[in-house]
Design a protein around this motif. Structure first.
Motif, PDB file in Angstrom:
ATOM      1  N   ALA A 151      -0.637  14.564   8.251  1.00 31.46           N
ATOM      2  CA  ALA A 151      -1.364  13.569   7.464  1.00 31.46           C
ATOM      3  C   ALA A 151      -0.802  12.165   7.663  1.00 31.46           C
ATOM      4  O   ALA A 151      -1.005  11.284   6.844  1.00 31.46           O
ATOM      5  CB  ALA A 151      -1.300  13.950   5.983  1.00 31.46           C
ATOM      6  N   ASP A 152      -0.080  11.975   8.765  1.00 30.26           N
ATOM      7  CA  ASP A 152       0.578  10.683   8.990  1.00 30.26           C
ATOM      8  C   ASP A 152      -0.262   9.804   9.911  1.00 30.26           C
ATOM      9  O   ASP A 152      -0.161   9.874  11.136  1.00 30.26           O
ATOM     10  CB  ASP A 152       1.983  10.905   9.571  1.00 30.26           C
ATOM     11  CG  ASP A 152       2.902  11.559   8.551  1.00 30.26           C
ATOM     12  OD1 ASP A 152       2.625  11.413   7.334  1.00 30.26           O
ATOM     13  OD2 ASP A 152       3.877  12.206   8.938  1.00 30.26           O
ATOM     14  N   TYR A 153      -1.095   8.974   9.305  1.00 28.96           N
ATOM     15  CA  TYR A 153      -2.056   8.181  10.075  1.00 28.96           C
ATOM     16  C   TYR A 153      -1.617   6.722  10.284  1.00 28.96           C
ATOM     17  O   TYR A 153      -2.282   5.966  10.962  1.00 28.96           O
ATOM     18  CB  TYR A 153      -3.413   8.173   9.358  1.00 28.96           C
ATOM     19  CG  TYR A 153      -4.012   9.543   9.198  1.00 28.96           C
ATOM     20  CD1 TYR A 153      -4.436  10.258  10.322  1.00 28.96           C
ATOM     21  CD2 TYR A 153      -4.151  10.118   7.942  1.00 28.96           C
ATOM     22  CE1 TYR A 153      -4.984  11.522  10.182  1.00 28.96           C
ATOM     23  CE2 TYR A 153      -4.705  11.392   7.798  1.00 28.96           C
ATOM     24  CZ  TYR A 153      -5.113  12.084   8.914  1.00 28.96           C
ATOM     25  OH  TYR A 153      -5.650  13.333   8.784  1.00 28.96           O
ATOM     26  N   TYR A 200       5.069  11.356  -8.833  1.00 29.58           N
ATOM     27  CA  TYR A 200       4.823   9.966  -9.221  1.00 29.58           C
ATOM     28  C   TYR A 200       5.148   9.017  -8.078  1.00 29.58           C
ATOM     29  O   TYR A 200       6.115   9.215  -7.344  1.00 29.58           O
ATOM     30  CB  TYR A 200       5.639   9.598 -10.469  1.00 29.58           C
ATOM     31  CG  TYR A 200       5.055  10.204 -11.717  1.00 29.58           C
ATOM     32  CD1 TYR A 200       3.759   9.876 -12.124  1.00 29.58           C
ATOM     33  CD2 TYR A 200       5.779  11.121 -12.474  1.00 29.58           C
ATOM     34  CE1 TYR A 200       3.199  10.456 -13.251  1.00 29.58           C
ATOM     35  CE2 TYR A 200       5.234  11.697 -13.610  1.00 29.58           C
ATOM     36  CZ  TYR A 200       3.938  11.356 -13.994  1.00 29.58           C
ATOM     37  OH  TYR A 200       3.380  11.922 -15.095  1.00 29.58           O
ATOM     38  N   GLU A 201       4.338   8.008  -7.987  1.00 35.34           N
ATOM     39  CA  GLU A 201       4.489   6.993  -6.950  1.00 35.34           C
ATOM     40  C   GLU A 201       5.564   6.010  -7.412  1.00 35.34           C
ATOM     41  O   GLU A 201       5.419   5.392  -8.467  1.00 35.34           O
ATOM     42  CB  GLU A 201       3.140   6.289  -6.776  1.00 35.34           C
ATOM     43  CG  GLU A 201       2.988   5.475  -5.530  1.00 35.34           C
ATOM     44  CD  GLU A 201       3.680   4.144  -5.593  1.00 35.34           C
ATOM     45  OE1 GLU A 201       4.592   3.922  -4.769  1.00 35.34           O
ATOM     46  OE2 GLU A 201       3.349   3.328  -6.465  1.00 35.34           O
ATOM     47  N   SER A 202       6.642   5.907  -6.652  1.00 37.19           N
ATOM     48  CA  SER A 202       7.704   4.984  -7.077  1.00 37.19           C
ATOM     49  C   SER A 202       7.911   3.833  -6.097  1.00 37.19           C
ATOM     50  O   SER A 202       8.367   2.760  -6.481  1.00 37.19           O
ATOM     51  CB  SER A 202       9.027   5.750  -7.251  1.00 37.19           C
ATOM     52  OG  SER A 202       9.340   6.469  -6.076  1.00 37.19           O
ATOM     53  N   LEU A 216       0.857  -1.204   0.000  1.00 38.88           N
ATOM     54  CA  LEU A 216       0.000   0.000   0.000  1.00 38.88           C
ATOM     55  C   LEU A 216       0.881   1.237   0.000  1.00 38.88           C
ATOM     56  O   LEU A 216       1.856   1.307   0.747  1.00 38.88           O
ATOM     57  CB  LEU A 216      -0.839   0.076   1.270  1.00 38.88           C
ATOM     58  CG  LEU A 216      -1.883  -0.968   1.623  1.00 38.88           C
ATOM     59  CD1 LEU A 216      -1.271  -2.181   2.243  1.00 38.88           C
ATOM     60  CD2 LEU A 216      -2.867  -0.338   2.593  1.00 38.88           C
ATOM     61  N   SER A 217       0.529   2.205  -0.818  1.00 37.75           N
ATOM     62  CA  SER A 217       1.253   3.482  -0.812  1.00 37.75           C
ATOM     63  C   SER A 217       0.299   4.558  -0.352  1.00 37.75           C
ATOM     64  O   SER A 217      -0.760   4.740  -0.966  1.00 37.75           O
ATOM     65  CB  SER A 217       1.742   3.830  -2.219  1.00 37.75           C
ATOM     66  OG  SER A 217       2.481   2.765  -2.741  1.00 37.75           O
ATOM     67  N   THR A 218       0.664   5.249   0.729  1.00 33.86           N
ATOM     68  CA  THR A 218      -0.233   6.297   1.213  1.00 33.86           C
ATOM     69  C   THR A 218       0.259   7.662   0.745  1.00 33.86           C
ATOM     70  O   THR A 218       1.462   7.906   0.711  1.00 33.86           O
ATOM     71  CB  THR A 218      -0.319   6.310   2.752  1.00 33.86           C
ATOM     72  OG1 THR A 218       0.929   6.767   3.281  1.00 33.86           O
ATOM     73  CG2 THR A 218      -0.626   4.934   3.305  1.00 33.86           C
ATOM     74  N   SER A 236       3.900   2.305   2.642  1.00 35.65           N
ATOM     75  CA  SER A 236       4.931   3.347   2.669  1.00 35.65           C
ATOM     76  C   SER A 236       4.263   4.695   2.809  1.00 35.65           C
ATOM     77  O   SER A 236       3.137   4.904   2.352  1.00 35.65           O
ATOM     78  CB  SER A 236       5.817   3.290   1.418  1.00 35.65           C
ATOM     79  OG  SER A 236       5.110   3.733   0.293  1.00 35.65           O
ATOM     80  N   GLY A 237       4.978   5.586   3.506  1.00 40.97           N
ATOM     81  CA  GLY A 237       4.459   6.940   3.736  1.00 40.97           C
ATOM     82  C   GLY A 237       3.599   6.999   4.986  1.00 40.97           C
ATOM     83  O   GLY A 237       3.172   5.975   5.531  1.00 40.97           O
ATOM     84  N   GLY A 238       3.408   8.220   5.452  1.00 42.08           N
ATOM     85  CA  GLY A 238       2.484   8.472   6.558  1.00 42.08           C
ATOM     86  C   GLY A 238       2.893   7.887   7.895  1.00 42.08           C
ATOM     87  O   GLY A 238       2.075   7.746   8.794  1.00 42.08           O
TER      88      GLY A 238
HETATM   89  P1  AMP Z   1       5.532  10.812   4.146  1.00 43.16           P
HETATM   90  O1  AMP Z   1       6.303   9.818   4.933  1.00 43.16           O
HETATM   91  O2  AMP Z   1       4.189  10.310   3.759  1.00 43.16           O
HETATM   92  O3  AMP Z   1       5.483  12.129   4.837  1.00 43.16           O
HETATM   93  O4  AMP Z   1       6.332  11.020   2.794  1.00 43.16           O
HETATM   94  C1  AMP Z   1       7.634  11.585   2.790  1.00 43.16           C
HETATM   95  C2  AMP Z   1       8.024  12.006   1.384  1.00 43.16           C
HETATM   96  O5  AMP Z   1       8.034  10.877   0.531  1.00 43.16           O
HETATM   97  C3  AMP Z   1       7.055  12.972   0.753  1.00 43.16           C
HETATM   98  O6  AMP Z   1       7.805  13.890   0.005  1.00 43.16           O
HETATM   99  C4  AMP Z   1       6.211  12.102  -0.143  1.00 43.16           C
HETATM  100  O7  AMP Z   1       5.676  12.802  -1.230  1.00 43.16           O
HETATM  101  C5  AMP Z   1       7.192  11.056  -0.590  1.00 43.16           C
HETATM  102  N1  AMP Z   1       6.508   9.785  -0.869  1.00 43.16           N
HETATM  103  C6  AMP Z   1       5.662   9.160  -0.048  1.00 43.16           C
HETATM  104  N2  AMP Z   1       5.224   8.015  -0.605  1.00 43.16           N
HETATM  105  C7  AMP Z   1       5.827   7.924  -1.814  1.00 43.16           C
HETATM  106  C8  AMP Z   1       5.758   6.977  -2.865  1.00 43.16           C
HETATM  107  N3  AMP Z   1       5.008   5.867  -2.775  1.00 43.16           N
HETATM  108  N4  AMP Z   1       6.507   7.192  -3.977  1.00 43.16           N
HETATM  109  C9  AMP Z   1       7.278   8.310  -4.067  1.00 43.16           C
HETATM  110  N5  AMP Z   1       7.368   9.227  -3.101  1.00 43.16           N
HETATM  111  C10 AMP Z   1       6.653   9.064  -1.980  1.00 43.16           C
END
Ligand code: AMP
Ligand code: MG
Length: 411
Positions: free
Chosen positions: A261-263, A205-207, A186-188, A253-255
């Motif tokens: 917005a980090d849930y 872009y989601e990588s 899952l990509s948040t 990944s993320g959040g």
């Molecule tokens: P976050 O941990 O959600 O605060 O994300 C930290 C940074 O990583 C932010 O700049 C996001 O835009 C970037 N990011 C989060 N998820 C992805 C993803 N799946 N692919 C590329 N970049 C991401």
């Protein structure tokens, strides 16, 4: 009330690994697969050889086979027949006689030595031997590669392309392996768009899910892609619950850090248990490990380099462990650094490096440059990590550092 999300301090990398490996219960279900689908799978039982390899003594050369005794007094022997691969000589080869033999052909009963044809002169059926030789020269003995009954591979081995060949050489056409893990991805992030889609202002872009999918393919696990989940607590909760029902492992990944917005952590706390979520490593401080009702959970940071490094350094060994593969410490090698390396004590660094042999033949490493955790091309340019211990400070040019070459999962 104890807030499970507010675990104090940063957990040293080694302790995080230990905690994770001791919390994980490996899977036990097995299945039988044909050799054609065995690559990358994990053996659930040892393989013992049902045959000798090679199955009988045979020639390592094109030449002439004879009894070593025959040449004690003679330099010439009479050729009495031929032994070809798949068509062995059936007659008798007595003292004073020899047999024309091809590479891989079975040794005639009464012969123990082969001379290569380049050292022989042939006139009709008389073969003259021109060189010195020793008994058993150029003969491959029965079972010299693998003896019947010998353990060839232990349980827990990840089958390589070489192993597939070895199994085939034993006549084995199916193997018993642990079932594949199911991993949900899952990509948040509201800002994420899949490649191929137009970007709106503020989008990227989601990588992460793409390199994770590629890495997991190499691990031989089954990936269930849940795509992009918006930064909404309910949406994340729903996705986690669904993923937990379908998979052994959920990777998001993320959040996972401390933004508005980090849930991820919050939802994980509500649905399951967090084991830890802050590690003393760079890149990758926010990395959550825990469990949901039916699965284990890895919450990777969003920054692509952080996601990639934590997935590779932490999630991957844990997944291997779940698949019954014993944890192996990465191999670290000393290299002289050609770049000064910025580093503050407090976190273990996995900097990106390019290692090579310099003109003097020494192993040296240089930094890929900027080490920002969003610069995914720093991983693409590298062929190794420069691993700097938690309490290490700045490193000057010319000092020796530990490097860890990228393995197959990053290639
Ligand atoms: P976050 O941990 O959600 O605060 O994300 C930290 C940074 O990583 C932010 O700049 C996001 O835009 C970037 N990011 C989060 N998820 C992805 C993803 N799946 N692919 C590329 N970049 C991401
Ligand atoms: Mg985010």
């Amino acid at each position: 009330m104890v807030d499970c999300c507010s675990a104090p301090g940063l957990l040293p990398f080694d302790q995080a690994m230990e905690k994770m490996l001791s919390a994980i219960k490996p899977i036990s279900e097995t299945e039988t697969v044909p050799l054609t689908q065995a690559l990358g799978r994990v053996l659930s039982q040892a393989i013992t050889s049902p045959v000798n390899v090679p199955p009988n003594d045979n020639s390592a050369m094109d030449g002439y086979a004879f009894s070593y005794q025959s040449l004690q007094h003679n330099q010439s022997l009479t050729m009495v027949g031929r032994s070809m691969a798949g068509q062995p000589f059936q007659g008798q080869c007595e003292l004073g006689q020899c047999v024309r033999i091809m590479t891989g052909a079975k040794m005639p009963e009464d012969c123990d030595t082969v001379e290569m044809q380049e050292n022989c002169q042939v006139d009709g059926d008389i073969v003259q031997f021109l060189a010195q030789r020793k008994q058993a020269d150029n003969v491959r003995s029965m079972g010299e590669d693998i003896a019947k009954g010998q353990t060839v591979f232990s349980a827990g081995r990840v089958l390589t392309s070489i192993d597939v060949g070895v199994l085939a050489s034993l006549g084995i056409d199916t193997v018993k392996v642990y079932r594949q893990l199911k991993v949900a991805l899952l990509s948040t992030g509201d800002e994420l768009k899949q490649p191929g889609q137009p970007l709106s202002e503020g989008d990227i872009y989601e990588s992460n899910s793409h390199f994770l999918q590629a890495m997991l393919d190499k691990l031989g696990v089954e990936v269930i892609d849940f795509g992009i989940i918006e930064d909404d607590e309910q949406a994340i909760q729903n996705a986690f619950m669904l993923a937990d029902k379908q998979a052994d492992v959920v990777i998001s990944s993320g959040g996972v850090s401390v933004g508005d917005a980090d849930y991820t952590k919050k939802v994980l706390c509500e649905l399951g248990d967090i084991n830890f979520w802050k590690i003393a490593m760079k890149p990758g401080k926010p990395f959550a490990f825990g469990s949901l009702p039916n699965s284990y959970f890895f919450g990777l940071p969003g920054n692509p380099v952080s996601a990639l490094v934590t997935a590779h350094q932490l999630a991957l060994p844990a997944l291997l462990n779940m698949q019954q593969v014993a944890y192996q410490q990465p191999v670290l090698i000393k290299a002289k650094t050609e770049s000064a390396l910025k580093k503050s004590p407090g976190r273990m660094d996995f900097q990106r490096g390019i290692a090579y042999n310099n003109a003097q033949g020494e192993l040296v490493v240089k930094s890929t440059g900027s080490q920002g955790s969003g610069i995914l091309t720093s991983m693409a340019a590298a062929n190794c990590y420069i691993v700097l211990a938690q309490e290490q400070g700045r490193v000057e040019q010319g000092e020796y550092v530990d490097i860890q070459f990228f393995d197959k999962y990053l290639q």
